[in-house]
Write an enzyme that holds these catalytic residues in place. Structure first.
Site, PDB file in Angstrom:
ATOM      1  N   GLY A  16       0.898  -1.143  -0.006  1.00  0.00           N
ATOM      2  CA  GLY A  16      -0.174  -0.021   0.114  1.00  0.00           C
ATOM      3  C   GLY A  16       0.840   1.083  -0.150  1.00  0.00           C
ATOM      4  O   GLY A  16       0.748   2.250  -0.685  1.00  0.00           O
ATOM      5  N   GLU A  17       1.878   1.159   0.945  1.00  0.00           N
ATOM      6  CA  GLU A  17       2.813   2.493   1.102  1.00  0.00           C
ATOM      7  C   GLU A  17       3.467   2.570  -0.358  1.00  0.00           C
ATOM      8  O   GLU A  17       3.628   3.953  -0.869  1.00  0.00           O
ATOM      9  CB  GLU A  17       3.629   2.462   2.334  1.00  0.00           C
ATOM     10  CG  GLU A  17       3.081   2.490   3.533  1.00  0.00           C
ATOM     11  CD  GLU A  17       2.436   1.097   3.880  1.00  0.00           C
ATOM     12  OE1 GLU A  17       1.521   1.045   4.907  1.00  0.00           O
ATOM     13  OE2 GLU A  17       2.486   0.108   3.239  1.00  0.00           O
ATOM     14  N   LEU A  18       4.090   1.759  -0.902  1.00  0.00           N
ATOM     15  CA  LEU A  18       4.993   1.555  -1.967  1.00  0.00           C
ATOM     16  C   LEU A  18       3.992   2.177  -3.177  1.00  0.00           C
ATOM     17  O   LEU A  18       4.538   2.826  -4.128  1.00  0.00           O
ATOM     18  CB  LEU A  18       5.642   0.371  -2.360  1.00  0.00           C
ATOM     19  CG  LEU A  18       6.909   0.375  -1.273  1.00  0.00           C
ATOM     20  CD1 LEU A  18       7.423  -1.426  -1.581  1.00  0.00           C
ATOM     21  CD2 LEU A  18       7.856   1.331  -1.293  1.00  0.00           C
ATOM     22  N   SER A  76       1.323   4.004  -3.096  1.00  0.00           N
ATOM     23  CA  SER A  76       1.286   5.195  -3.325  1.00  0.00           C
ATOM     24  C   SER A  76       2.333   6.376  -3.445  1.00  0.00           C
ATOM     25  O   SER A  76       2.229   7.245  -3.711  1.00  0.00           O
ATOM     26  CB  SER A  76       0.576   5.755  -1.757  1.00  0.00           C
ATOM     27  OG  SER A  76       1.705   5.717  -0.921  1.00  0.00           O
TER      28      SER A  76
END
Length: 181
Positions: A38-40, A42
Protein backbone atom coordinates in the site's frame (compact mmCIF):
# COMPACT_ATOMS: atom_id res chain seq x y z
CA UNK A 1 23.57 -17.84 13.44
CA UNK A 2 20.73 -19.10 11.23
CA UNK A 3 19.15 -20.84 14.24
CA UNK A 4 19.10 -17.57 16.16
CA UNK A 5 18.25 -15.22 13.30
CA UNK A 6 15.61 -17.33 11.54
CA UNK A 7 12.80 -16.84 14.07
CA UNK A 8 13.54 -13.11 14.33
CA UNK A 9 14.11 -12.31 10.66
CA UNK A 10 12.23 -15.07 8.82
CA UNK A 11 13.32 -17.08 5.83
CA UNK A 12 15.17 -14.11 4.34
CA UNK A 13 17.22 -13.60 7.50
CA UNK A 14 20.49 -12.78 5.69
CA UNK A 15 18.76 -9.98 3.81
CA UNK A 16 16.94 -8.67 6.92
CA UNK A 17 20.23 -8.60 8.83
CA UNK A 18 22.08 -7.06 5.83
CA UNK A 19 24.51 -9.95 5.82
CA UNK A 20 24.38 -10.42 2.07
CA UNK A 21 26.84 -8.12 0.43
CA UNK A 22 25.66 -7.91 -3.16
CA UNK A 23 24.96 -4.30 -4.10
CA UNK A 24 23.83 -3.53 -7.61
CA UNK A 25 24.29 0.24 -7.71
CA UNK A 26 26.80 2.94 -6.69
CA UNK A 27 26.69 4.72 -3.31
CA UNK A 28 25.20 8.14 -2.71
CA UNK A 29 21.70 7.47 -3.94
CA UNK A 30 18.31 7.32 -2.28
CA UNK A 31 16.87 4.72 0.05
CA UNK A 32 13.09 4.73 -0.40
CA UNK A 33 11.20 2.73 2.23
CA UNK A 34 7.55 1.79 2.49
CA UNK A 35 6.11 -0.73 4.92
CA UNK A 36 4.40 -2.83 2.27
CA UNK A 37 2.42 -2.78 -0.96
CA UNK A 38 0.00 0.00 0.00
CA UNK A 39 2.67 2.50 0.98
CA UNK A 40 4.85 1.66 -2.00
CA UNK A 41 1.93 1.86 -4.40
CA UNK A 42 1.21 5.37 -3.12
CA UNK A 43 4.86 6.27 -3.79
CA UNK A 44 5.05 5.06 -7.40
CA UNK A 45 5.44 8.59 -8.79
CA UNK A 46 8.11 9.45 -6.22
CA UNK A 47 10.02 6.27 -7.06
CA UNK A 48 9.80 6.89 -10.79
CA UNK A 49 11.03 10.49 -10.41
CA UNK A 50 13.87 9.63 -8.03
CA UNK A 51 14.99 6.57 -9.99
CA UNK A 52 15.31 8.57 -13.18
CA UNK A 53 18.23 10.61 -11.87
CA UNK A 54 19.65 8.79 -8.83
CA UNK A 55 20.58 5.28 -7.75
CA UNK A 56 17.52 4.07 -5.86
CA UNK A 57 17.20 1.16 -3.46
CA UNK A 58 13.62 0.42 -2.42
CA UNK A 59 12.85 -1.51 0.74
CA UNK A 60 9.73 -2.91 2.33
CA UNK A 61 9.01 -4.83 5.51
CA UNK A 62 7.18 -7.55 3.59
CA UNK A 63 8.10 -9.90 0.78
CA UNK A 64 5.07 -8.73 -1.22
CA UNK A 65 6.29 -5.13 -0.94
CA UNK A 66 9.77 -6.18 -2.00
CA UNK A 67 8.28 -8.03 -4.97
CA UNK A 68 6.39 -4.92 -6.06
CA UNK A 69 9.63 -2.93 -5.88
CA UNK A 70 11.40 -5.66 -7.87
CA UNK A 71 8.96 -4.91 -10.69
CA UNK A 72 10.13 -1.30 -10.54
CA UNK A 73 13.69 -2.53 -10.99
CA UNK A 74 12.67 -4.41 -14.13
CA UNK A 75 10.94 -1.23 -15.36
CA UNK A 76 14.11 0.79 -14.70
CA UNK A 77 12.70 2.95 -11.87
CA UNK A 78 14.91 1.47 -9.19
CA UNK A 79 18.30 -0.14 -9.02
CA UNK A 80 17.50 -2.63 -6.30
CA UNK A 81 14.61 -3.99 -4.21
CA UNK A 82 15.16 -5.53 -0.81
CA UNK A 83 13.58 -6.29 2.50
CA UNK A 84 14.33 -3.53 4.99
CA UNK A 85 16.94 -4.34 7.59
CA UNK A 86 15.63 -5.15 11.02
CA UNK A 87 15.95 -2.18 13.35
CA UNK A 88 18.95 -3.66 15.09
CA UNK A 89 22.15 -1.57 15.28
CA UNK A 90 24.32 -4.12 13.46
CA UNK A 91 21.81 -4.75 10.68
CA UNK A 92 21.18 -1.04 10.10
CA UNK A 93 24.90 -0.22 10.12
CA UNK A 94 25.67 -3.02 7.64
CA UNK A 95 22.84 -1.87 5.37
CA UNK A 96 24.11 1.73 5.43
CA UNK A 97 27.66 0.51 4.78
CA UNK A 98 26.45 -1.47 1.77
CA UNK A 99 24.28 1.20 0.16
CA UNK A 100 25.70 4.47 1.53
CA UNK A 101 22.57 6.50 0.73
CA UNK A 102 22.68 10.28 0.85
CA UNK A 103 18.99 10.47 1.77
CA UNK A 104 16.34 8.18 3.25
CA UNK A 105 12.78 8.74 2.08
CA UNK A 106 10.14 7.00 4.18
CA UNK A 107 6.55 6.70 2.97
CA UNK A 108 3.89 7.49 5.58
CA UNK A 109 5.49 6.82 8.91
CA UNK A 110 7.57 4.19 10.33
CA UNK A 111 9.36 5.00 13.54
CA UNK A 112 12.61 3.05 13.68
CA UNK A 113 14.93 4.39 16.41
CA UNK A 114 18.14 2.61 15.37
CA UNK A 115 17.67 3.51 11.70
CA UNK A 116 17.07 7.16 12.61
CA UNK A 117 20.06 7.32 14.99
CA UNK A 118 22.42 5.72 12.47
CA UNK A 119 21.27 8.09 9.72
CA UNK A 120 21.76 11.11 12.01
CA UNK A 121 25.22 9.91 13.02
CA UNK A 122 26.23 9.59 9.36
CA UNK A 123 24.67 12.87 8.25
CA UNK A 124 22.13 11.13 6.01
CA UNK A 125 19.12 13.34 5.33
CA UNK A 126 15.77 11.90 6.44
CA UNK A 127 12.54 12.73 4.63
CA UNK A 128 9.02 11.44 5.29
CA UNK A 129 6.30 11.77 2.65
CA UNK A 130 2.60 11.35 3.32
CA UNK A 131 3.00 11.07 7.09
CA UNK A 132 -0.02 10.45 9.22
CA UNK A 133 -0.48 10.24 12.95
CA UNK A 134 -3.90 9.50 14.39
CA UNK A 135 -4.88 10.82 17.80
CA UNK A 136 -4.84 7.26 19.12
CA UNK A 137 -1.33 6.57 17.79
CA UNK A 138 -0.11 9.93 19.12
CA UNK A 139 -1.39 9.02 22.57
CA UNK A 140 0.48 5.70 22.44
CA UNK A 141 3.67 7.27 21.13
CA UNK A 142 3.34 10.04 23.72
CA UNK A 143 4.06 7.45 26.39
CA UNK A 144 7.39 6.75 24.66
CA UNK A 145 8.60 10.32 24.12
CA UNK A 146 12.20 9.44 24.97
CA UNK A 147 12.14 6.95 22.10
CA UNK A 148 10.07 8.81 19.51
CA UNK A 149 11.30 12.37 20.19
CA UNK A 150 14.83 11.84 18.83
CA UNK A 151 13.47 9.99 15.78
CA UNK A 152 11.09 12.80 14.88
CA UNK A 153 13.62 15.48 15.84
CA UNK A 154 16.07 14.05 13.30
CA UNK A 155 13.69 14.33 10.34
CA UNK A 156 14.86 16.96 7.88
CA UNK A 157 11.63 17.29 5.89
CA UNK A 158 8.13 15.89 6.35
CA UNK A 159 4.91 16.21 4.43
CA UNK A 160 1.83 15.17 6.38
CA UNK A 161 -1.50 13.96 5.06
CA UNK A 162 -3.42 16.49 7.14
CA UNK A 163 -3.09 19.36 9.61
CA UNK A 164 -4.01 17.14 12.56
CA UNK A 165 -1.13 14.78 11.78
CA UNK A 166 1.22 17.77 11.50
CA UNK A 167 0.19 19.08 14.91
CA UNK A 168 0.46 15.67 16.59
CA UNK A 169 3.89 15.00 15.06
CA UNK A 170 5.18 18.41 16.18
CA UNK A 171 3.81 17.76 19.68
CA UNK A 172 5.76 14.48 19.72
CA UNK A 173 9.06 16.10 18.74
CA UNK A 174 9.11 16.98 15.03
CA UNK A 175 10.77 20.33 14.44
CA UNK A 176 8.19 22.76 12.96
CA UNK A 177 10.74 23.93 10.39
CA UNK A 178 10.86 20.36 9.01
CA UNK A 179 7.24 20.61 7.81
CA UNK A 180 6.84 20.86 4.03
CA UNK A 181 3.77 22.35 2.38
Amino acid sequence: LADLAGPLAGADWRERLAMDDEVLHPPGGVWLHGASVGELTSARGVARALGRDLPLVVTANTATGRNLAADWCRDGWAAEARLAPLDLPGAVERFLDLFAPSVIVTVENEIWPNRAAAARARGIAQVVVGARMSARSAARWGRARRLVGPVLGGIDALSAQDAGSEARLVALGLRPDALMP
